[in-house]
Each structure stands twice: as structure tokens, then as C-alpha cells.
Design a protein around this motif. Structure first.
Motif: not given
Length: 550
Positions: A73-81, A324-335
Motif C-alpha cells: 500500500y506504499t505507492n509512488f505517484f508520478p506527475e502523470d498519475d 508531497d514530493l518534488t516535481y508535483n509527485t506524491k507518495m502514499k506511505i504506510t505510517t
């Protein structure tokens, strides 16, 4: 090359700045060292590898490989997604409101949202998309149709489609707008006193939709409620808290989160006065009920507020936070992990090994911990919510499974719709025997074949016999068995008529009512709903279960 050198310099500077602090901490030193190794490796790879390297693709694969070592469930979302991420979080997106799937080498519309631009433009489920804005998509298998159709509100997309019964392609111009997906696609009265609410998701308006449906049912005379969370994958944590608060008093603990970072250790309480704390409730769950759906079902079970019926839920007790990450990317991380009022965590003890349907396997009793509900009933952690009344999922016959998998039922529903466009089905719709006969006759014109599990076993047996040079000894017996299976298969459409009709009815209803098709489905063959109705007729048993009886 200059760009890569510049990139390497930036990486070096970023790594060098905090290095003084890192040298006193082995962990941070290892992070800095490995980032430096990675940057220099990529620089050399890009400079000397025989072919050109796509940096976006290479980095995406690297990130995904790293996250794969953690949890699913820990996922990376590039700008396109990012738009896909926003759809998951809010239930809204900018597009035309049609879902397209690649089936049998065709791009077919498989669902349309009621009132969406696609609906208003006259698009139909079953339409084959030929062109999008002049681009021929027929031979392009890997194309992302969703991305082609999405766009800013106010813009349009020109589409060429092929429709059942039409000899020539149809041109459609479809506007784009905000499309809202429903969390509650259906609610209504099952009988004079039992209401039914189907909750499919937990996006930002889930609680509002549940409250609205509940109010309408109460006004219609509802005295008991079936709350259907089957197949619900979860969603926003705060929505699960608000929905529990509909049935639980103010200032009650709904769920607690605990993580490595102290800031994620939180208790979520019911904040408002409830709508009803007395109405008898049955919650339906299955192996696909996950996350927020498990918070609602598990919390209502912990407070002995509802009887849970169905199969053990999925077992996802992990909380994700978006960073929120750089270049309009995101990460959904299990916390964190979440814990419901009894103190148990729903998370499966081993989320990396699951059954083919995604559900967790049987957890040994020795690994489970017992907890108590408000009334002292014993409940356990270690892999989902265990129903108070368990039901079995009947195995689907090979013929039915193959009719679905090969889109035969989908195609017949398209045929049925266009031949009965002005005959809208009503509540408790059932397919006539004459229509089923039409289906079987139509099926003869299709190239439909399938193998049963018995045939596959015979194929394996024959292969083993060949390998051991003993085929001659069993050839006659194998032929006899194949003949018997073939004769049996000829009767499959008759033997499994009820199941096939049920699938046909659901698919046909979706053509007329889209996501609200459940409103017109008969519950007579729904095992969990029937079990709930049976329990509601025996209220002493209902109350006995909640008090710890049988």
C-alpha cells in the motif's frame, strides 16, 4: 550529457550539505552513501550503456522495486498519475464519465456514470471506440484510453464509435466536466420494515451519502437495516469515523492509529450526535471488504451495535498518509496501524502471502490474540473481521465463469439492450425463459469453447502417460471419460441456468441503470441478504448474538 553532469553535481551538493550531521549517525550515513552510489551509477550507465536509457522509466522502475520490499500500500505517484490519485481520494475527476476496457481486441465502453457528459452525449455501454480526436485506437493495445478521454472541464473530445446494429461508425463530440462517482449506488426497502444501503467506497462524500440514504429509509418506514460493505476496498479514514458516528453515541472511540512517529498516534472519536443508536443492524462483509470498511464493521461489532454476516474480511489494518514530493509527485506511505475499540488490529499478520482472491489465509490460533467486545464477546486479531454468522461463497460453475471471462454475457447484454431499448426493466427483474432460450440459440453462433477442471486434469494425466510411455494402456479409458465430459458439458447451460440467468440479469440491468442496477436486482438468491432477513425474523437470536450467545 551536460544535463546529466548538472544533475550529478546537484545530487552531490545535496548529499554533501547534510553529510557533517550524518557522520555521527550510522543510519543516515548509510542513506547518504547509497544515494551517492546510486547517482554515480546512473551517471555511468547513462554515459556508456550501448542504447539510450529513458531516465523516467528507469527511475520509476527503481522506485517501484524499492517500495515493493515494503507493503503493498506504499505507492509512488508520478506527475502523470496525480489525477488518478485525486480520483481515488475525492471520487471526482475531470473527464467524460465512461470506463473503457480492452476486451477481445476491442476498446469497449463497460460503464457509464449517470448524468455524465458521456451519458448526455448518447454513449452506450457496449460501444466500441474506434478513434479519439482523430487517433485510430483499434490496433493500439497498450494505449491508456482513460488518459485520452480525461481533460480539463469545458474542453471536448471527438470520438468515433461502432455500435451494435449500426452498419456505419457514429461520430460523437463529448464535453468534459467534473465526474462524481457514487459511494452509495443503491439504497431502498427490501420489504415493509427492512432497509438496505450499499456502500461501495469511502471517498470524501461517503458519510454524507450514507446519512442521506439513512434519512430517506427512515422516512419510508425502515425499522431494521442491512448495511452492505461487500467488495468495499476502503478509502478515507475520517469517512469511516463519521459513518460509525451515525450509529454510535458522541464521544466514543472509533479507531486509534499507532505508528513509529509520535504524531501519527491518534485517537479518533465520534464528534456528533448520532442519527440512531437503537435500530437493529446487520453488516454484510466478504473477503474484499477492506480498510475503512473493516473499521466500520469491526467497530460496530466491538460495540455490539451490529451483527456481522458473510465471510472474513480482507485484513488491511494499515494507515496511509500522502506526502508531497518534488516535481508535483506524491507518495502514499504506510505510517501507522489502526486499532479498533476492543484493542485489536485488523491487519493480517502476513500481508505478503494471500489467497488468489486477495484474502488472507487461515491464521493459526496460536498467533491470534483474544479481545473483548463491549458486552464481553470474544473477538480476535490477526487477519480481518470474523463475521458473527459465516456464509460460504458457492463455487462458480466452469461454464458460468468462462461465459463471464470471455465477455459472452457482456456481449449478449449489449444485444438484449438494443433489441429492448424501449422496454426498461422494473424492480425484481428476471429474464424470461424465452429470452434465455434466445441466449442459448445465439451462443451457438459464437465461437465459444471452454475447458473444465476435469478436462484439464485429463490433459495432465495424458501428458504423464505419454512421458512414461504408457498412453496405450489408458487411451481407451481417457477417450471414454472425455466423451462423458463432453456429454455433460452439453447440459451445462441447462444445469446452471439459474446462475447464468443471474449474471445475465445483472449485466442487462447495468445497461439501463448503470451503477444503480442493484436497485432492480432481486435479493432472492443473495445468500447474505437472505441470512440477514432470516435473522431479523428472529430478534431474540439477534439480541442473543450481541450478548455473546449463539
Amino acid at each position: 550529457m551536460k544535463r546529466i553532469r548538472k544533475f550529478s553535481i546537484i545530487i552531490f551538493i545535496l548529499l554533501a550539505i547534510p553529510f557533517v550531521a550524518f557522520k555521527y549517525d550510522d543510519r543516515y550515513f548509510e542513506i547518504a552513501k547509497n544515494l551517492d552510489i546510486f547517482a554515480t551509477m546512473f551517471k555511468e550507465l547513462n554515459a556508456y550503456y550501448v542504447d539510450e536509457i529513458n531516465p523516467n522509466k528507469a527511475m520509476r522502475l527503481s522506485i517501484e522495486s524499492m517500495l515493493k520490499q515494503l507493503d503493498p500500500y506504499t505507492n509512488f505517484f508520478p506527475e502523470d498519475d496525480i489525477e488518478d490519485y485525486m480520483t481515488m481520494a475525492t471520487g471526482k475527476y475531470n473527464g467524460i464519465g465512461a470506463t473503457v476496457s480492452h476486451q477481445n481486441n476491442k476498446h469497449l465502453v463497460v460503464m457509464i456514470y449517470e448524468g455524465s457528459p458521456a451519458d448526455k452525449a448518447g454513449m452506450k455501454i457496449g460501444d466500441e471506440i474506434l478513434k479519439v480526436d482523430g487517433v485510430d485506437v483499434v490496433s493500439r493495445k497498450g494505449i491508456d484510453m482513460g488518459r485520452l478521454m480525461k481533460g480539463q472541464t469545458g474542453t471536448t473530445v471527438k470520438m468515433q464509435i461502432k455500435r451494435y446494429g449500426q452498419n456505419s461508425p457514429i461520430d460523437l463530440t463529448v464535453g468534459r466536466d467534473i465526474v462524481k462517482t457514487l459511494n452509495v449506488p443503491h439504497s431502498g426497502m427490501v420489504n415493509d420494515e427492512v432497509g438496505y444501503i450499499q456502500l461501495n467506497d469511502f471517498t470524501a462524500t461517503a458519510a454524507k451519502e450514507v446519512k442521506s440514504a439513512f434519512s430517506e429509509l427512515k422516512a419510508a418506514g425502515m425499522k431494521k437495516l442491512i448495511f452492505d460493505l461487500r467488495g468495499n476496498p476502503g478509502g478515507l479514514l475520517n469517512m469511516s469515523v463519521e459513518i460509525c458516528n451515525v450509529f454510535l453515541p458522541k464521544d466514543q472511540l472509533i479507531v486509534e492509529t499507532r505508528g513509529k512517529v509520535a504524531d501519527w498516534n491518534k485517537k479518533f472519536m465520534s464528534m456528533e450526535n448520532p442519527m440512531d443508536t437503537e435500530i437493529p443492524i446487520v453488516v454484510l462483509v466478504n473477503s474484499s471488504s477492506a480498510s475503512a470498511a473493516e473499521i466500520v464493521s469491526g467497530t460496530l461489532q466491538d460495540y455490539d451495535r451490529a451483527v456481522v454476516i458473510g465471510q472474513r474480511s480482507f485484513g488491511k489494518g494499515l494507515v496511509q498518509t500522502t506526502r508531497d514530493l518534488t516535481y508535483n509527485t506524491k507518495m502514499k506511505i504506510t505510517t501507522a496501524k489502526y486499532y479498533i475499540p476492543s484493542g485489536r488490529c485488523i491487519q493480517a499478520l502476513d500481508y505478503s502471502h494471500r489467497n488468489p482472491d486477495g484474502s488472507v489465509g487461515k491464521v493459526p490460533d496460536s498467533l491470534k490474540t483474544a479481545f473483548k467486545t463491549k458486552n464481553g464477546r470474544t473477538v480476535y486479531d490477526g487477519g480481518g473481521v470474523d463475521p458473527d454468522i459465516k456464509t460460504e461463497v458457492p463455487a462458480m460453475a466452469s461454464v458460468t465463469a468462462n461465459l463471464l471471462a470471455k465477455n459472452v454475457i457482456f456481449d449478449y447484454a449489449t444485444k438484449y439492450y438494443f433489441e429492448h431499448a424501449n422496454e426498461k426493466p422494473q424492480e425484481k427483474f428476471t429474464l424470461k425463459d424465452s429470452d434465455y432460450q434466445d441466449f442459448t440459440n445465439w451462443l451457438k453462433t459464437r465461437d465459444f469453447t471452454y475447458s473444465t477442471s476435469m478436462e484439464k486434469s485429463l490433459d495432465n494425466l495424458e501428458a504423464s502417460a505419454k512421458k512414461e510411455n504408457s498412453l496405450d494402456a489408458v487411451q481407451e479409458n481417457l477417450k471414454s471419460l472425455r466423451d462423458k465430459i463432453s456429454q455433460s458439458k452439453q447440459q451445462d447451460l441447462i444445469k446452471n441456468k439459474a446462475d447464468i440467468k443471474e449474471q445475465l440479469e445483472a449485466e442487462i440491468l447495468s445497461r439501463y441503470y448503470y451503477q444503480k442496477a442493484m436497485k432492480f436486482v432481486s435479493f432472492e438468491r443473495d445468500k447474505e441478504v437472505q441470512e440477514a432477513l432470516k435473522l431479523f425474523k428472529d430478534m431474540p437470536k439477534y439480541h442473543s448474538i450481541l450478548k455473546g450467545g449463539k
